[in-house]
Design a protein around this motif. Sequence first.
Motif, PDB file in Angstrom:
ATOM      1  N   ALA A  88      42.582  19.409  27.906  1.00 10.87           N
ATOM      2  CA  ALA A  88      42.071  20.687  28.384  1.00 10.87           C
ATOM      3  C   ALA A  88      41.812  20.627  29.876  1.00 10.87           C
ATOM      4  CB  ALA A  88      40.780  21.047  27.650  1.00 10.87           C
ATOM      5  N   SER A  89      41.872  21.779  30.504  1.00 10.42           N
ATOM      6  CA  SER A  89      41.586  21.905  31.929  1.00 10.42           C
ATOM      7  C   SER A  89      40.592  23.044  32.108  1.00 10.42           C
ATOM      8  CB  SER A  89      42.883  22.215  32.680  1.00 10.42           C
ATOM      9  OG  SER A  89      42.615  22.454  34.046  1.00 10.42           O
ATOM     10  N   THR A  90      39.700  22.899  33.066  1.00  9.10           N
ATOM     11  CA  THR A  90      38.739  23.971  33.300  1.00  9.10           C
ATOM     12  C   THR A  90      39.368  25.091  34.102  1.00  9.10           C
ATOM     13  OG1 THR A  90      37.919  22.883  35.289  1.00  9.10           O
ATOM     14  CG2 THR A  90      36.736  22.435  33.244  1.00  9.10           C
ATOM     15  N   GLN A  91      38.901  26.280  33.839  1.00 12.77           N
ATOM     16  CA  GLN A  91      39.301  27.449  34.621  1.00 12.77           C
ATOM     17  C   GLN A  91      38.102  27.817  35.479  1.00 12.77           C
ATOM     18  OE1 GLN A  91      40.085  30.443  31.717  1.00 12.77           O
ATOM     19  NE2 GLN A  91      42.136  29.729  31.285  1.00 12.77           N
ATOM     20  N   THR A  92      38.325  28.017  36.738  1.00 11.71           N
ATOM     21  CA  THR A  92      37.232  28.442  37.595  1.00 11.71           C
ATOM     22  C   THR A  92      37.251  29.959  37.691  1.00 11.71           C
ATOM     23  OG1 THR A  92      38.616  28.182  39.539  1.00 11.71           O
ATOM     24  CG2 THR A  92      37.208  26.326  38.953  1.00 11.71           C
ATOM     25  N   PRO A  93      36.083  30.565  37.629  1.00  7.06           N
ATOM     26  CA  PRO A  93      36.049  32.021  37.731  1.00  7.06           C
ATOM     27  C   PRO A  93      36.531  32.479  39.091  1.00  7.06           C
ATOM     28  CG  PRO A  93      33.867  31.123  37.212  1.00  7.06           C
ATOM     29  CD  PRO A  93      34.786  29.977  37.469  1.00  7.06           C
ATOM     30  N   SER A  94      37.354  33.505  39.098  1.00  8.98           N
ATOM     31  CA  SER A  94      37.802  34.060  40.369  1.00  8.98           C
ATOM     32  C   SER A  94      37.011  35.328  40.640  1.00  8.98           C
ATOM     33  CB  SER A  94      39.301  34.358  40.337  1.00  8.98           C
ATOM     34  OG  SER A  94      39.584  35.257  39.296  1.00  8.98           O
ATOM     35  N   PRO A  95      36.520  35.481  41.868  1.00  8.20           N
ATOM     36  CA  PRO A  95      35.713  36.660  42.170  1.00  8.20           C
ATOM     37  C   PRO A  95      36.569  37.927  42.114  1.00  8.20           C
ATOM     38  CG  PRO A  95      36.115  35.377  44.153  1.00  8.20           C
ATOM     39  CD  PRO A  95      36.694  34.611  43.003  1.00  8.20           C
ATOM     40  N   THR A  96      36.007  38.966  41.525  1.00  4.56           N
ATOM     41  CA  THR A  96      36.688  40.256  41.456  1.00  4.56           C
ATOM     42  C   THR A  96      35.753  41.344  41.957  1.00  4.56           C
ATOM     43  OG1 THR A  96      35.923  40.705  39.215  1.00  4.56           O
ATOM     44  CG2 THR A  96      38.024  39.539  39.423  1.00  4.56           C
ATOM     45  N   SER A  97      36.301  42.487  42.202  1.00  5.83           N
ATOM     46  CA  SER A  97      35.466  43.583  42.675  1.00  5.83           C
ATOM     47  C   SER A  97      34.487  44.021  41.598  1.00  5.83           C
ATOM     48  CB  SER A  97      36.334  44.765  43.107  1.00  5.83           C
ATOM     49  OG  SER A  97      37.135  45.178  42.015  1.00  5.83           O
ATOM     50  N   ALA A  98      34.829  43.797  40.302  1.00  9.55           N
ATOM     51  CA  ALA A  98      33.924  44.151  39.213  1.00  9.55           C
ATOM     52  C   ALA A  98      32.690  43.267  39.219  1.00  9.55           C
ATOM     53  CB  ALA A  98      34.640  44.034  37.880  1.00  9.55           C
ATOM     54  N   ASP A  99      32.831  42.026  39.734  1.00  8.71           N
ATOM     55  CA  ASP A  99      31.677  41.137  39.810  1.00  8.71           C
ATOM     56  C   ASP A  99      30.666  41.627  40.832  1.00  8.71           C
ATOM     57  OD1 ASP A  99      32.819  39.500  37.918  1.00  8.71           O
ATOM     58  OD2 ASP A  99      33.676  38.114  39.396  1.00  8.71           O
ATOM     59  N   ASP A 100      31.125  42.318  41.858  1.00  9.97           N
ATOM     60  CA  ASP A 100      30.230  42.787  42.907  1.00  9.97           C
ATOM     61  C   ASP A 100      29.464  44.035  42.484  1.00  9.97           C
ATOM     62  OD1 ASP A 100      31.183  40.718  44.453  1.00  9.97           O
ATOM     63  OD2 ASP A 100      32.729  41.955  45.398  1.00  9.97           O
ATOM     64  N   ALA A 101      30.062  44.847  41.636  1.00 17.16           N
ATOM     65  CA  ALA A 101      29.416  46.077  41.206  1.00 17.16           C
ATOM     66  C   ALA A 101      28.464  45.777  40.067  1.00 17.16           C
ATOM     67  CB  ALA A 101      30.467  47.091  40.755  1.00 17.16           C
ATOM     68  N   THR A 102      27.381  46.503  40.019  1.00 14.04           N
ATOM     69  CA  THR A 102      26.436  46.333  38.927  1.00 14.04           C
ATOM     70  C   THR A 102      26.719  47.399  37.896  1.00 14.04           C
ATOM     71  OG1 THR A 102      24.824  47.687  40.080  1.00 14.04           O
ATOM     72  CG2 THR A 102      24.659  45.314  40.380  1.00 14.04           C
ATOM     73  N   THR A 103      26.904  46.959  36.666  1.00  9.54           N
ATOM     74  CA  THR A 103      27.160  47.901  35.584  1.00  9.54           C
ATOM     75  C   THR A 103      26.186  47.633  34.460  1.00  9.54           C
ATOM     76  OG1 THR A 103      28.751  46.433  34.565  1.00  9.54           O
ATOM     77  CG2 THR A 103      29.621  48.067  36.108  1.00  9.54           C
ATOM     78  N   SER A 104      25.923  48.633  33.663  1.00  6.34           N
ATOM     79  CA  SER A 104      24.978  48.473  32.570  1.00  6.34           C
ATOM     80  C   SER A 104      25.686  48.263  31.243  1.00  6.34           C
ATOM     81  CB  SER A 104      24.071  49.700  32.477  1.00  6.34           C
ATOM     82  OG  SER A 104      24.869  50.845  32.244  1.00  6.34           O
ATOM     83  N   THR A 105      27.005  48.351  31.203  1.00  6.36           N
ATOM     84  CA  THR A 105      27.719  48.162  29.949  1.00  6.36           C
ATOM     85  C   THR A 105      28.167  46.714  29.813  1.00  6.36           C
ATOM     86  OG1 THR A 105      29.824  48.760  30.972  1.00  6.36           O
ATOM     87  CG2 THR A 105      28.561  50.536  29.929  1.00  6.36           C
ATOM     88  N   ALA A 106      28.092  46.209  28.594  1.00  2.00           N
ATOM     89  CA  ALA A 106      28.525  44.827  28.337  1.00  2.00           C
ATOM     90  C   ALA A 106      30.025  44.837  28.080  1.00  2.00           C
ATOM     91  CB  ALA A 106      27.786  44.258  27.125  1.00  2.00           C
ATOM     92  N   THR A 107      30.739  43.963  28.774  1.00  2.00           N
ATOM     93  CA  THR A 107      32.180  43.860  28.562  1.00  2.00           C
ATOM     94  C   THR A 107      32.526  42.434  28.216  1.00  2.00           C
ATOM     95  OG1 THR A 107      32.574  43.435  30.899  1.00  2.00           O
ATOM     96  CG2 THR A 107      32.710  45.728  30.174  1.00  2.00           C
ATOM     97  N   THR A 108      33.578  42.276  27.465  1.00  2.00           N
ATOM     98  CA  THR A 108      34.058  40.948  27.090  1.00  2.00           C
ATOM     99  C   THR A 108      35.417  40.749  27.718  1.00  2.00           C
ATOM    100  OG1 THR A 108      33.206  41.601  24.935  1.00  2.00           O
ATOM    101  CG2 THR A 108      34.095  39.417  25.120  1.00  2.00           C
ATOM    102  N   THR A 109      35.610  39.619  28.398  1.00  2.00           N
ATOM    103  CA  THR A 109      36.909  39.337  28.991  1.00  2.00           C
ATOM    104  C   THR A 109      37.375  37.975  28.540  1.00  2.00           C
ATOM    105  OG1 THR A 109      35.967  38.346  30.961  1.00  2.00           O
ATOM    106  CG2 THR A 109      36.406  40.712  31.060  1.00  2.00           C
TER     107      THR A 109
END
Length: 141
Positions: free
Chosen positions: A74-95
Motif C-alpha cells: 500500500a501507498s499513502t495518498q496525501t490530501p490535495s488542497p481544493t477550493s472546496a477545502d477553503d469554503a466552509t459548508t454545513s453539509t456533510a459530504t463523502t469523497t
Amino acid sequence: MTSQEEAVGIPLSHAPDGVGYKLLELPAELVALLESADPPVLTLHPSPTAALLKTPDKTYSLRQKNTSNALILASTQTPSPTSADDATTSTATTTTSSSSGGLSLIATIHETIELIPLETGEAVPAATARGKWHEKFGKTR
C-alpha cells in the motif's frame, strides 16, 4: 444523521502501478553488512539450478516461497488542497477521491524470495518439486 454519515474512516482505493514487485527476505547478517559504513557490492549470478547472490565473503542461493496469504503493498495518498477545502459548508459530504488522502493498494504479492547461505565450496541445492500443486503449477513459476 444516519450511522453511515457519522462513520469516518480511511479512504481506500485500488490503484495498481504495474511495476511487479518481489519481496526479498534478507538474513540479519546481510542486513548488517548492507547498513554498515562501507557496504559491499552485491552481484547476481546464474547457476543450473538457482540464482546466486554473491557478496565478497559469502554466497546465497535464492529460493522462491509461495504463500496462500497474500501480502498487500500500500501507498499513502496525501490530501490535495481544493477550493472546496477553503469554503466552509454545513453539509456533510463523502469523497473517495485522492483529494481526501488515504491508502492506495498498489500491488498484491503471493511469493517471497528467501536467501539460503551456502558454505564455501558447497554445491547449489537442486530444486525439488513437492506435491501435486507443484507438479501442476510450480514449473511455470
